[in-house]
Scaffold this active site. Structure first.
Site, PDB file in Angstrom:
ATOM      1  N   GLU A  97       0.759  -1.364   0.094  1.00 24.47           N
ATOM      2  CA  GLU A  97       0.066  -0.015   0.195  1.00 24.47           C
ATOM      3  C   GLU A  97       0.837   1.272  -0.170  1.00 24.47           C
ATOM      4  O   GLU A  97       2.105   1.227   0.679  1.00 24.47           O
ATOM      5  CB  GLU A  97      -1.049   0.028   1.293  1.00 24.47           C
ATOM      6  CG  GLU A  97      -2.031  -1.079   1.114  1.00 24.47           C
ATOM      7  CD  GLU A  97      -2.894  -1.123   2.409  1.00 24.47           C
ATOM      8  OE1 GLU A  97      -3.997  -1.632   2.229  1.00 24.47           O
ATOM      9  OE2 GLU A  97      -2.423  -0.883   3.749  1.00 24.47           O
ATOM     10  N   CYS A 337      -0.610   6.548  10.042  1.00 19.50           N
ATOM     11  CA  CYS A 337       0.629   6.037  10.214  1.00 19.50           C
ATOM     12  C   CYS A 337       0.271   4.723  11.088  1.00 19.50           C
ATOM     13  O   CYS A 337      -0.519   4.591  11.973  1.00 19.50           O
ATOM     14  CB  CYS A 337       1.384   6.665  11.223  1.00 19.50           C
ATOM     15  SG  CYS A 337       2.105   8.203  10.671  1.00 19.50           S
TER      16      CYS A 337
HETATM   17  N1  SAH Z   1       9.400   1.394   9.624  1.00 19.19           N
HETATM   18  C1  SAH Z   1       9.572   2.913   9.975  1.00 19.19           C
HETATM   19  C2  SAH Z   1       8.632   3.475   8.717  1.00 19.19           C
HETATM   20  C3  SAH Z   1       7.374   3.152   8.698  1.00 19.19           C
HETATM   21  S1  SAH Z   1       6.207   3.354  10.389  1.00 19.19           S
HETATM   22  C4  SAH Z   1       9.435   3.344  11.241  1.00 19.19           C
HETATM   23  O1  SAH Z   1       8.993   2.589  12.086  1.00 19.19           O
HETATM   24  O2  SAH Z   1      10.127   4.341  11.562  1.00 19.19           O
HETATM   25  C5  SAH Z   1       6.089   4.993  10.149  1.00 19.19           C
HETATM   26  C6  SAH Z   1       5.646   5.838  11.641  1.00 19.19           C
HETATM   27  O3  SAH Z   1       4.304   5.499  12.159  1.00 19.19           O
HETATM   28  C7  SAH Z   1       6.557   5.528  12.742  1.00 19.19           C
HETATM   29  O4  SAH Z   1       7.153   6.607  13.235  1.00 19.19           O
HETATM   30  C8  SAH Z   1       5.751   4.384  13.501  1.00 19.19           C
HETATM   31  O5  SAH Z   1       6.203   4.601  14.864  1.00 19.19           O
HETATM   32  C9  SAH Z   1       4.459   5.112  13.394  1.00 19.19           C
HETATM   33  N2  SAH Z   1       3.483   4.177  13.862  1.00 19.19           N
HETATM   34  C10 SAH Z   1       3.374   2.911  13.773  1.00 19.19           C
HETATM   35  N3  SAH Z   1       2.291   2.218  14.082  1.00 19.19           N
HETATM   36  C11 SAH Z   1       1.311   3.478  14.473  1.00 19.19           C
HETATM   37  C12 SAH Z   1       0.059   3.584  14.770  1.00 19.19           C
HETATM   38  N4  SAH Z   1      -0.805   2.589  15.045  1.00 19.19           N
HETATM   39  N5  SAH Z   1      -0.408   4.612  14.900  1.00 19.19           N
HETATM   40  C13 SAH Z   1       0.442   5.992  14.793  1.00 19.19           C
HETATM   41  N6  SAH Z   1       1.452   5.698  14.323  1.00 19.19           N
HETATM   42  C14 SAH Z   1       2.356   4.605  14.154  1.00 19.19           C
END
Ligand code: SAH
Ligand code: SF4
Length: 345
Positions: A97, A337
């Protein structure tokens, strides 16, 4: 013995030098490869018949190659139309996605770098898929090119924050960023490209050493080691203080700001004490802190209530670094996110 059939590589994902070699191997001149690079990445044309300065014979030979590695399968558009989630199939049928977000003049695309993710953060929907495979350079890049074609306006920013951990697919992510940035191709400013990592320390060090000018974001998500271990098991192999040091070292060596992302989880890391620790911990680092109120997925974590978020933010008003809050858009279509996951991974 018969050689197994290998699909010829798609053109999207090939570098300038690779397209030059391809032109030669197809019996054409080297500069034809440069023209092809211009059509694909700069003019963003995906029909050989429209590549008018290429000879008919060369165009004919190119038809053995597909241009796009991805096939658009589905799209979900939020009520406001400002967040759009796209589902793509890889050539082997696996799904990823990508998200397109409109915010005034800012049009941001959020790209995936892997199918699933091995990092296993407890709060993230992608983690539930487990790790399936790395995306190729072409598969990373094609998300951008296909969404640029769909978008009525020019994409202004790119974030590697979709499915997967970019720093566990380091080479392909960096090469895709180079192709996005290439001045003869897509020509996206390096400062408009952000790579987000959950904190793979050795590759933060590598990124620092290699001196890339893309922006770096680190998903900190906790104010101390014990707290981070509970939600991000990767902390076992990448200890908290080591991550802080690697981040600080990046800012000192690159002379660039780093962004720390902090997903706020109710009763886990949202106490005003955590905010005070963050000021102390990050106070000497040239950074920005981006607070992300949790987007709920199936599971036990909750978004803190507004009062707790407000209290946390008011403590942070005293921080010597800028603090921003990201209210993820597109939760209604699971495009916020950490909400990206495909069933057919
Ligand atoms: N793997 C990388 C990039 C993708 S995740 C990383 O973890 O940085 C992108 C962002 O979304 C990250 O900052 C992660 O901490 C956040 N994230 C993951 N799950 C989330 C959720 N359920 N709600 C809000 N942010 C979330
Ligand atoms: Fe992977 Fe990032 Fe999700 Fe953690 S938050 S599981 S690193 S995609």
């Amino acid at each position: 013995m018969d050689k197994p059939f290998t699909q010829p590589p798609t053109l999207i994902g090939q570098t300038l030098e690779e397209l030059e070699s391809l032109a030669i191997s197809l019996g054409s001149e080297e500069f034809r490869g440069r023209q092809l690079f211009d059509w694909i990445y700069s003019k963003q044309i995906d029909d050989y018949q429209k590549m008018s300065n290429l000879s008919i014979a060369f165009r004919e030979r190119l038809t053995d190659f597909s241009i796009h590695p991805l096939k658009l399968v589905n799209k979900d558009i939020s009520n406001s139309k400002k967040t759009q989630k796209y589902l793509f199939a890889l050539q082997d049928g696996k799904m990823i996605e990508s998200v397109l977000m409109m915010d005034g003049k800012r049009i941001t695309v959020c790209l995936s770098t892997q199918v699933g993710c091995a990092v296993d953060c407890d709060f993230c929907a992608t983690a539930k898929m487990g790790f399936v495979q790395n995306l190729t350079i072409g598969e990373i890049l094609d998300q951008f090119l296909q969404l640029q074609k769909i978008s009525t306006r020019r994409i202004t920013n790119i974030v590697f924050m979709g499915m997967g951990e970019p720093f566990l697919n380091y080479e392909n992510t960096i090469e895709a960023a180079h192709l996005l940035h290439h001045p003869k191709g897509i020509n996206m400013g390096a400062w408009r490209i952000t790579i987000s990592t959950s904190g793979i320390t050795r590759n933060i060090d590598r990124f620092t050493k290699e001196g890339h000018s893309y922006k770096l974001a680190v998903s900190l998500n906790a104010s101390n080691e014990q707290q981070r271990l509970k939600t991000m098991p990767i902390t076992k192999t990448n200890p908290f203080l080591g991550l802080i040091n690697a981040s600080k070292n990046y800012t000192l060596r690159s002379r660039k700001k780093i962004t720390f992302e902090y997903v706020m989880l109710s009763n886990i890391n949202d106490d005003t004490k955590d905010a005070k620790v963050l000021i102390h911990l990050l106070g000497s680092i040239d950074c920005k802190l981006n607070i992300i109120p949790y987007n709920e997925i199936d599971g036990s974590y909750k978004r803190p209530n507004d009062e707790r978020i407000d209290n946390f933010l008011s403590v942070l008003e005293k921080a010597p670094f800028p603090v921003t809050i990201r209210w993820s858009k597109g939760q209604g279509i699971d495009a916020g996110c950490g909400q990206l996951a495909t069933k057919t991974g």
